[in-house]
Motif scaffolding. Structure first.
Motif, PDB file in Angstrom:
ATOM      1  N   THR A  97       0.825  -0.976  -0.034  1.00  0.00           N
ATOM      2  CA  THR A  97      -0.141   0.195  -0.053  1.00  0.00           C
ATOM      3  C   THR A  97       0.793   1.271   0.030  1.00  0.00           C
ATOM      4  O   THR A  97       1.863   1.028   0.352  1.00  0.00           O
ATOM      5  CB  THR A  97      -1.073   0.176   1.311  1.00  0.00           C
ATOM      6  N   LEU A 110       1.500   4.753   1.468  1.00  0.00           N
ATOM      7  CA  LEU A 110       1.117   5.545   2.548  1.00  0.00           C
ATOM      8  C   LEU A 110       0.846   7.051   1.940  1.00  0.00           C
ATOM      9  O   LEU A 110       1.271   7.299   1.028  1.00  0.00           O
ATOM     10  CB  LEU A 110       2.067   5.720   3.750  1.00  0.00           C
ATOM     11  N   TYR A 111       0.332   7.854   2.843  1.00  0.00           N
ATOM     12  CA  TYR A 111       0.050   9.170   2.237  1.00  0.00           C
ATOM     13  C   TYR A 111       1.341  10.010   1.650  1.00  0.00           C
ATOM     14  O   TYR A 111       1.003  10.899   0.925  1.00  0.00           O
ATOM     15  CB  TYR A 111      -0.918  10.117   3.119  1.00  0.00           C
ATOM     16  N   ASN A 112       2.450   9.461   2.490  1.00  0.00           N
ATOM     17  CA  ASN A 112       3.562  10.070   2.163  1.00  0.00           C
ATOM     18  C   ASN A 112       4.401   9.925   1.136  1.00  0.00           C
ATOM     19  O   ASN A 112       5.623   9.991   0.792  1.00  0.00           O
ATOM     20  CB  ASN A 112       4.536  10.743   3.542  1.00  0.00           C
ATOM     21  N   ALA A 167       0.992   8.172   9.525  1.00  0.00           N
ATOM     22  CA  ALA A 167       0.549   7.447   8.341  1.00  0.00           C
ATOM     23  C   ALA A 167      -0.046   6.478   8.624  1.00  0.00           C
ATOM     24  O   ALA A 167      -0.755   5.777   7.851  1.00  0.00           O
ATOM     25  CB  ALA A 167       2.370   7.486   7.925  1.00  0.00           C
ATOM     26  N   CYS A 187      -9.950   6.873   9.765  1.00  0.00           N
ATOM     27  CA  CYS A 187      -8.652   6.685   9.145  1.00  0.00           C
ATOM     28  C   CYS A 187      -8.627   6.790   7.622  1.00  0.00           C
ATOM     29  O   CYS A 187      -7.782   7.478   7.192  1.00  0.00           O
ATOM     30  CB  CYS A 187      -8.057   5.384   9.809  1.00  0.00           C
ATOM     31  N   SER A 188      -9.603   6.141   7.070  1.00  0.00           N
ATOM     32  CA  SER A 188      -9.566   6.289   5.615  1.00  0.00           C
ATOM     33  C   SER A 188      -9.887   7.677   5.172  1.00  0.00           C
ATOM     34  O   SER A 188      -9.186   8.223   3.981  1.00  0.00           O
ATOM     35  CB  SER A 188     -10.840   5.400   5.087  1.00  0.00           C
ATOM     36  N   LYS A 189     -10.788   8.365   5.726  1.00  0.00           N
ATOM     37  CA  LYS A 189     -10.889   9.916   5.279  1.00  0.00           C
ATOM     38  C   LYS A 189      -9.745  10.805   5.602  1.00  0.00           C
ATOM     39  O   LYS A 189      -9.568  11.522   4.873  1.00  0.00           O
ATOM     40  CB  LYS A 189     -12.321  10.408   6.441  1.00  0.00           C
ATOM     41  N   HIS A 190      -8.916  10.287   6.616  1.00  0.00           N
ATOM     42  CA  HIS A 190      -7.765  11.118   6.760  1.00  0.00           C
ATOM     43  C   HIS A 190      -6.653  10.488   6.156  1.00  0.00           C
ATOM     44  O   HIS A 190      -5.291  10.891   6.667  1.00  0.00           O
ATOM     45  CB  HIS A 190      -7.435  11.293   8.516  1.00  0.00           C
ATOM     46  N   GLN A 191      -6.475   9.550   5.450  1.00  0.00           N
ATOM     47  CA  GLN A 191      -5.505   8.968   4.726  1.00  0.00           C
ATOM     48  C   GLN A 191      -4.654   8.492   5.725  1.00  0.00           C
ATOM     49  O   GLN A 191      -3.303   8.128   5.480  1.00  0.00           O
ATOM     50  CB  GLN A 191      -4.879   9.843   3.622  1.00  0.00           C
ATOM     51  N   GLN A 193      -3.234   4.869   7.187  1.00  0.00           N
ATOM     52  CA  GLN A 193      -3.429   3.410   6.728  1.00  0.00           C
ATOM     53  C   GLN A 193      -3.750   2.530   7.949  1.00  0.00           C
ATOM     54  O   GLN A 193      -3.049   2.917   9.088  1.00  0.00           O
ATOM     55  CB  GLN A 193      -2.196   2.856   6.274  1.00  0.00           C
TER      56      GLN A 193
END
Ligand code: NAD
Length: 273
Positions: A6, A8-10, A157, A176-180, A182
């Motif tokens: 996956t 992560l948002y970063n 993250a 958590c999904s809304k805020h990215q 994982q």
């Protein structure tokens, strides 16, 4: 396959499947387990200072022969080390035991009241300095995340929480999904307590798989990073053999229906260690 990741948002890539080593004894037991897991294709190892086996994890990694950059190593700052300076020191001690130059993921193990924000500032500093590729939390409820994020400059993250078919954590997962952030499941197999469940056995029989594999497949199909633990070589391999079957949407829903909000571990709002 077993090494799928996956993002992560970063931008950091994290394997969906990892190998957990809670309660695995330092020395030969953890060395052998880590080597077996890496040989079976796992590339992510989840340890913690509190597990007292970072030294053996390092030896297992070294003896596996797999290159550092192909592995994803997680460890966690323990409750008694929380606070800014003490976290910086605890991090260096973990890195020495793990024989690592950089860490992939460092987590706050539990939301210790009055301390986790100072702890987080230390994680942010280490991340900015390039010592840690991603920083996250564990056992954070929605209110802990909201509180942390009011002061944080970097958002977590990952949130690693107890999650299995008896505790499906719907609200936390949505948040958590809304805020990215994982979600990562600890005790995905309910510490081995869920494997006799008739529904899981029935679905397992249909695919010629095991109840453990059905649960781990349910994690993957739900976008949940999962880190089963075993010290038995055959089970270590079994838990990574998840890529030749797919649950139907209806089966996923049936498994969701097992939820009882039942914890085998501690409640993050009421722990005393
Ligand atoms: P788990 O749910 O992974 O269950 C492990 C147990 O299930 C094994 O000891 C074995 O008895 C059984 N088992 C495993 N594979 C099996 C198989 N294929 N067939 C039959 N039985 C099988 O439990 P866990 O170790 O508590 O959780 C996994 C990992 O999560 C830990 O090792 C640790 O890395 C992490 N964890 C984190 C926290 C936290 O606070 N962040 C807390 C607990 C665990």
């Amino acid at each position: 396959n077993v090494q799928d990741t996956t993002t992560l948002y970063n931008g950091v890539k994290m394997p969906w499947l990892g190998f957990g080593v809670f309660k695995v004894k330092d020395g030969e037991e953890v060395v052998e387990a880590v080597k077996t897991a890496i040989q079976a294709g796992y590339r992510s190892i989840d340890t913690a200072k509190a597990y007292n086996n970072e030294t053996g994890v390092a030896q297992g990694i070294r003896e596996s022969g797999v290159a550092r950059e192909d592995l994803f190593i997680t460890t966690k700052v323990w409750n008694s080390d929380q606070g800014y300076e003490s976290t910086l020191a605890a991090f260096e001690a973990s890195m020495e035991r793990l024989e690592l130059e950089y860490l992939d993921l460092y987590l706050i193990h539990w939301p210790v009241k009055g301390k986790y924000k100072d702890t987080w500032r230390a994680l942010e500093k280490l991340h900015r300095e390039g010592r840690i590729r991603a920083i996250g939390v564990s056992n954070f409820q929605i209110h802990h995340l909201e509180d942390l994020m009011t002061d944080a400059t970097i958002k977590p993250a990952v949130n690693q929480v107890e999650l299995h078919p008896l505790l499906i954590q719907s609200e936390l997962r949505d948040y958590c999904s809304k805020h990215q952030i994982q979600i990562e499941a600890w005790s995905p197999l309910g510490q081995g307590n869920l494997l006799e469940h008739p529904l899981l056995q029935e679905i397992a029989a249909k695919y010629g798989k095991s109840p453990a594999q059905v649960i781990l497949r349910w994690d993957l199909q739900n976008g949940i990073v999962t880190i089963p633990k075993s010290v038995t070589p055959q089970r270590i391999r079994e838990n990574a053999d998840l890529y030749d079957f797919e649950l139907t949407a209806d089966e996923v829903e049936q498994i969701n229906g097992l939820n009882e909000n039942k914890r085998f571990g501690s409640d993050p709002d009421n722990f005393n260690f």
